[in-house]
Design a protein around this motif. Structure first.
Motif, mmCIF file in Angstrom:
data_model
loop_
_atom_site.group_PDB
_atom_site.id
_atom_site.type_symbol
_atom_site.label_atom_id
_atom_site.label_comp_id
_atom_site.label_asym_id
_atom_site.label_seq_id
_atom_site.Cartn_x
_atom_site.Cartn_y
_atom_site.Cartn_z
ATOM 1 N N GLY A 63 28.535 -17.522 42.574
ATOM 2 C CA GLY A 63 29.874 -18.065 42.811
ATOM 3 C C GLY A 63 30.150 -19.309 41.995
ATOM 4 O O GLY A 63 29.647 -19.454 40.875
ATOM 5 N N SER A 64 30.952 -20.169 42.566
ATOM 6 C CA SER A 64 31.439 -21.377 41.883
ATOM 7 C C SER A 64 30.314 -22.168 41.219
ATOM 8 O O SER A 64 29.201 -22.230 41.725
ATOM 9 N N SER A 65 30.650 -22.805 40.083
ATOM 10 C CA SER A 65 29.636 -23.539 39.321
ATOM 11 C C SER A 65 29.335 -24.902 39.914
ATOM 12 O O SER A 65 28.603 -25.669 39.339
ATOM 13 N N GLU A 67 28.165 -28.195 40.983
ATOM 14 C CA GLU A 67 26.849 -28.820 40.978
ATOM 15 C C GLU A 67 26.575 -29.517 42.304
ATOM 16 O O GLU A 67 25.440 -29.871 42.616
ATOM 17 N N GLN A 68 27.661 -29.706 43.080
ATOM 18 C CA GLN A 68 27.470 -30.304 44.398
ATOM 19 C C GLN A 68 26.573 -29.433 45.266
ATOM 20 O O GLN A 68 26.000 -29.921 46.249
ATOM 21 N N ARG A 88 22.898 -17.725 37.406
ATOM 22 C CA ARG A 88 22.419 -18.562 36.301
ATOM 23 C C ARG A 88 22.924 -19.997 36.316
ATOM 24 O O ARG A 88 22.177 -20.917 36.023
ATOM 25 N N ILE A 89 24.183 -20.223 36.675
ATOM 26 C CA ILE A 89 24.669 -21.610 36.627
ATOM 27 C C ILE A 89 23.964 -22.445 37.697
ATOM 28 O O ILE A 89 23.548 -23.575 37.449
ATOM 29 N N ARG A 92 20.479 -23.407 36.519
ATOM 30 C CA ARG A 92 20.520 -24.529 35.564
ATOM 31 C C ARG A 92 20.828 -25.827 36.282
ATOM 32 O O ARG A 92 20.227 -26.874 35.998
ATOM 33 N N ASN A 93 21.811 -25.777 37.193
ATOM 34 C CA ASN A 93 22.205 -26.989 37.913
ATOM 35 C C ASN A 93 21.046 -27.583 38.701
ATOM 36 O O ASN A 93 20.900 -28.797 38.788
ATOM 37 N N ASN A 96 18.885 -29.411 36.426
ATOM 38 C CA ASN A 96 19.567 -30.596 35.918
ATOM 39 C C ASN A 96 19.666 -31.716 36.941
ATOM 40 O O ASN A 96 19.757 -32.878 36.576
ATOM 41 N N ASN B 45 36.368 -31.858 37.837
ATOM 42 C CA ASN B 45 34.967 -32.275 37.908
ATOM 43 C C ASN B 45 34.533 -33.077 36.687
ATOM 44 O O ASN B 45 33.383 -33.482 36.592
ATOM 45 N N THR B 128 32.877 -26.630 32.631
ATOM 46 C CA THR B 128 32.271 -26.886 33.940
ATOM 47 C C THR B 128 33.018 -26.094 35.010
ATOM 48 O O THR B 128 33.535 -26.661 35.974
ATOM 49 N N ASP B 129 33.075 -24.798 34.798
ATOM 50 C CA ASP B 129 33.727 -23.924 35.757
ATOM 51 C C ASP B 129 33.198 -22.518 35.519
ATOM 52 O O ASP B 129 33.097 -22.078 34.377
ATOM 53 N N SER B 130 32.876 -21.830 36.600
ATOM 54 C CA SER B 130 32.204 -20.538 36.422
ATOM 55 C C SER B 130 33.092 -19.516 35.718
ATOM 56 O O SER B 130 32.589 -18.646 35.017
ATOM 57 N N THR B 143 31.010 -19.646 28.463
ATOM 58 C CA THR B 143 30.279 -19.575 29.727
ATOM 59 C C THR B 143 30.350 -20.879 30.505
ATOM 60 O O THR B 143 30.676 -21.926 29.948
ATOM 61 N N GLY B 144 30.079 -20.785 31.791
ATOM 62 C CA GLY B 144 30.143 -21.944 32.673
ATOM 63 C C GLY B 144 28.837 -22.716 32.689
ATOM 64 O O GLY B 144 27.761 -22.128 32.597
ATOM 65 N N ILE B 145 28.936 -24.038 32.805
ATOM 66 C CA ILE B 145 27.749 -24.885 32.949
ATOM 67 C C ILE B 145 28.029 -25.928 34.019
ATOM 68 O O ILE B 145 29.153 -26.059 34.497
ATOM 69 N N GLY B 146 27.013 -26.684 34.397
ATOM 70 C CA GLY B 146 27.161 -27.701 35.424
ATOM 71 C C GLY B 146 27.659 -29.021 34.849
ATOM 72 O O GLY B 146 27.694 -29.215 33.633
ATOM 73 N N ALA B 147 28.037 -29.919 35.758
ATOM 74 C CA ALA B 147 28.620 -31.190 35.329
ATOM 75 C C ALA B 147 27.601 -32.069 34.603
ATOM 76 O O ALA B 147 27.926 -32.713 33.596
#
Ligand code: SF4
Lengths: 163, 427
Positions: A63-65, A67-68, A88-89, A92-93, A96, B45, B128-130, B143-147
């Protein structure tokens, strides 16, 4: 080496369950921790203790990326997440923000809530309450290095200084 | 030169080609490469990105031209905290000289970036969004990545990425009249499962994709992340180049997979008898034909989001609703995906027509999609929505239910006050 009590969850635990969108306007770790996993298990935020480990099935963190999500788990005291597979996101998060992630499909069927398990990240081993050991593929060196630095922020800070 | 010679000899996938160019190495499936980023998007974000960026001790953004920031999730600001976040980012944008900043008025990131000509075929884009996978519809690897990793991109301009395996979907048609890209996408996710394309670069090919507009292709690419994909690509054709060249003067370098490139799998799917599809709560892959859930009462119907808030979506909904009324039991909410969509729909009379049918028209933005403001659901309520996620708690109370469908199905359901088959309402 990490050791903690296990919390069992099923497949496809998404980031809206890990930390719902309605709490995201306050990014403070204490707010996120106070609502971590509450839509999946309302007892979690009250009963989770420092060092606990999440053991889940397939596709954890889909789902949503946001990082919280890993921040919420980490701030709530979770020391590692073991799952059959990760989205996958989220995966990674976790690295990180400095939250160890372990891909180990067997753990899901062999660990129960409150079992105490131990994890060795560099050897790639989970020791179960029964004494049995499960192995997993250790992370590539540079990802372990990010985890050991405590996440990508301190890691990049060091990298920028070195330039 | 070495890379070039090998590139000629070995057929390569789209993902391998883009990531080879971006990393300056001969990147093969499974390799982990450090790639230079062409475009880096963040919405609200960016506040988290900024915090991490400062904590890293980074002084300047590596290349402010390559960063696009905007607000879309909580616009206009819905809480004092959100307002404060917007303010902090606005101040930063001013002081750091980021030229591409769209404040609260412009709309959802995944519509605004393509529309404003930021996305080009062959680019490597991170956001920073899926649903950053949306830009795959223009032939970008996106592609999406984290903050936190975005903060590191701001500081260094690069990011580690694993070169994904490729899953090619060949979609055979023709699509029946009234079946839309959303129905196709829901069927694919229903069949493959919510982790059915985990870590893969999905390539959408075949007559169905060729026949879709860019808006329709954006639906496929957007929804790719709902089956775990890292990217969802539609190879550029005439339509793509038309769309892009109207918006950007940059020289285009479209990329496609080579004939004979090594794919993990090729799956053929026949869409020639596909009807409207609905994803039931609380999983996107819980997909059934609309007939199976028709008659389920609903309290709210939402048309909008980065999946289905584009002009052709509003037009499709309006065609069904024109001259009719939404059921008095249903709150019908429409949010155009962008200001441009809003203006065009308004000039064509579509917004007025929808309002006459009882719709509340929201400002461009994410609207109720993420359950942060505007149209939250109460416990026990049920919503049918053109968005992309129906997870528990996604649009408000965890005891509410969300059904996902196409704009036509949502419009038909709004009229009947229950989940309805658009083919029946249309007839
Ligand atoms: S419309 Fe919904 S899915 Fe799209 S970016 Fe906004 S919140 Fe995310």
């Amino acid at each position: 080496m990490m050791q903690g009590r296990a919390w069992r969850f099923g497949d496809h635990i998404n980031t809206d369950l890990i930390i719902p969108g309605r709490y995201l306007d306050d990014p403070s770790p204490s707010n996120l921790a106070a609502h971590a996993m509450e839509d999946a298990d309302p007892t979690f935020p009250r009963q989770v203790r420092q060092g606990d480990v999440i053991v889940a099935g397939r596709n954890f963190g889909c789902g949503s990326s946001r990082e919280q999500a890993p921040v919420a788990l980490k701030s709530a005291g979770v020391s590692a997440v073991v799952a059959g597979s990760f989205a996958r996101i989220f995966y990674r998060n976790c690295i990180n923000v400095g939250l160890p992630v372990i891909i180990c499909p067997e753990a899901g069927s062999m660990v129960r809530t409150w079992d105490v398990i131990a994890i060795d990240m560099s050897r790639g081993e989970v020791a179960l309450a029964s004494g049995e050991r499960l192995s997993f593929a250790p992370l590539p060196g540079f990802l372990l290095a990010i985890l050991e630095e405590g996440g990508l922020v301190p890691y990049t800070r060091a990298r920028l200084k070195g330039r | 030169m070495g890379i070039l010679v090998r590139a000629i000899m070995v057929p390569r996938t789209f993902a391998e080609k883009v990531l080879s160019r971006a990393s300056g190495k001969d990147a093969r499936t499974g390799d982990i490469v450090t790639a230079r980023i062409d475009l880096a998007m963040s919405h609200e974000n960016s506040l988290l990105v900024l915090t991490a960026f400062r904590e890293m001790g980074a002084g300047r953004i590596w290349d402010p031209e390559k960063v696009v920031l905007l607000f879309d999730h909580r616009v206009p600001a819905n809480t004092v905290k959100a307002a404060g976040g917007h303010k902090t980012v606005r101040d930063f944008v001013r002081s750091s000289g980021i030229p591409n900043f769209y404040d609260f008025r412009e709309g959802v990131c995944h519509q605004v970036l393509p529309e404003k000509g930021h996305v080009l075929p062959g680019m490597l884009v991170v956001g920073t969004d899926s649903h950053t996978t949306t830009y795959g519809a223009l032939g970008a690897f996106s592609t999406g990545i984290g903050a936190t990793e975005m903060a590191s991109v701001w500081a260094t301009g690069d990011l580690w990425l694993r070169v994904p395996e490729t899953l090619r979907l060949v979609l055979r048609g023709p699509l029946p009249e009234g079946t839309s890209a959303k129905d196709v996408s829901l069927r694919i996710i229903g069949d493959l499962g919510s982790d059915g394309a985990d870590y893969q670069c999905v390539e959408y090919t075949g007559p169905v994709v060729d026949g879709l507009s860019l808006s329709g292709r954006m639906v496929l690419s957007n929804m790719s992340v709902e089956m775990g994909a890292k990217a969802g690509i539609c190879f550029p054709d005439r339509k793509t180049l038309d769309y892009v060249s109207h918006r950007s003067r940059a020289k285009l370098a479209p990329v496609t997979s080579d004939q004979g490139a090594e794919l993990r799998e090729t799956v053929e799917m026949d869409m020639s008898s596909l009807g409207p599809q609905v994803a039931k709560p609380h999983a996107v892959d819980n997909v059934v034909a609309v007939e199976e859930v028709a008659g389920t009462p609903i309290d709210q119907a939402f048309i909008g989001s980065c999946t289905n808030g584009r002009l052709e979506d509003l037009e499709e909904a309006e065609r069904l609703l024109r001259g009719r009324q939404a059921s008095p039991k249903v709150r019908l909410i429409v949010a155009p995906a962008s200001r441009d969509v809003y203006i065009e729909a308004s000039e064509k009379g579509i917004l007025a027509s929808l309002a006459r049918s009882g719709a509340v028209i929201l400002n461009p933005g994410c609207g109720p999609c993420l359950g942060a403001h505007e149209g939250l659901l109460a416990p026990g309520e049920r919503c049918i929505s053109t968005t992309n996620r129906n997870f528990k708690g996604r649009m408000g109370s965890p005891e509410a239910e969300v059904y996902l469908a196409s704009p036509a199905t949502v419009a038909a359901s709004a009229i009947k006050g229950e989940v309805a088959d658009p083919r029946e309402v249309r007839a």
